[in-house]
Design a protein around this motif. Sequence first.
Motif, PDB file in Angstrom:
ATOM      1  N   THR A  26       3.436   1.148 -14.237  1.00 27.41           N
ATOM      2  CA  THR A  26       4.761   0.823 -14.435  1.00 27.41           C
ATOM      3  C   THR A  26       5.516   1.760 -15.335  1.00 27.41           C
ATOM      4  OG1 THR A  26       3.871  -1.701 -13.886  1.00 27.41           O
ATOM      5  CG2 THR A  26       6.370  -1.083 -14.883  1.00 27.41           C
ATOM      6  N   GLN A  28       9.853   3.379 -16.315  1.00 24.31           N
ATOM      7  CA  GLN A  28      11.164   3.554 -16.251  1.00 24.31           C
ATOM      8  C   GLN A  28      11.750   4.635 -15.985  1.00 24.31           C
ATOM      9  OE1 GLN A  28      12.554   0.638 -16.814  1.00 24.31           O
ATOM     10  NE2 GLN A  28      14.834   1.347 -16.581  1.00 24.31           N
ATOM     11  N   SER A  40      13.160   0.378 -12.812  1.00 25.65           N
ATOM     12  CA  SER A  40      11.888   0.528 -12.988  1.00 25.65           C
ATOM     13  C   SER A  40      11.507   0.890 -11.655  1.00 25.65           C
ATOM     14  CB  SER A  40      11.463  -0.993 -13.260  1.00 25.65           C
ATOM     15  OG  SER A  40      11.689  -1.776 -12.233  1.00 25.65           O
TER      16      SER A  40
END
Length: 244
Positions: A26, A28, A40
């Motif tokens: 994950t 940004q 995101s």
Amino acid sequence: MHTLLALALGMVLSATSLFAGDLTITSQVTGKGAMAKDGSQVQYLSATRMRVNHAGAKVDSLVDYGHEVIYSIDHAKKVITKFTFKDMQETMQALEDQMAGMPEMVTKMMFGDVSEVKVEQLGADTVLGRPCKKVRITLGKMVEELSIDPSLQFPIKDYAHSMTMLNRAPGPMGTLFKRVYQETAKLKGVPLRTHITGLMGMDVTTVATEVSTTAIPESAWALPAGYTMKDGGKEMKDAVKSKH
């Protein structure tokens, strides 16, 4: 064609590979230029499939290497566009034939000299408390800085070959992508921070906020129900033919 280019640049932001278990990152994403929709991003990677969900762009990409097919999932339009590797390669070959007469001066103005690559070791870095090695790759006008965690591995068995086949682009763009994939595959690890500048106005930073090596559930690979399915390969080939 725009969808293909965006997908290819998105894969450049994803970088490197070896063979390992499932991996979920994950991140940004912030910046400007192609694929720079702030927001995101979640990458799901297995030995046979890859999916990138981008909240900012509202477009996901799902790559099935076993079946040699790509799905671009547009949540805003509720449309799934399907591309086979074969259709993409045939289209890129046709575009390369059309671009054969483009003056070298024009291509260098757009991409710089893509015949030579420079790799620099920039020392240590830390992302999510994980020790990383920082590297800068310069190819033509594109400069990519990566903070690589050598303790992680991407599960795609032959990243450079798979990504070159998948993201083939005409002319110097294709050469640039191929060289980038080859060089990043040599770095032996997973980048947790990338910063790309110089290519078509790009200035994009991607920073990992979470890393997981647990098995990816089958639900992560599912295509959304109720969306319209389009044949993107046919549309690309028809578009190229109309330019003859």
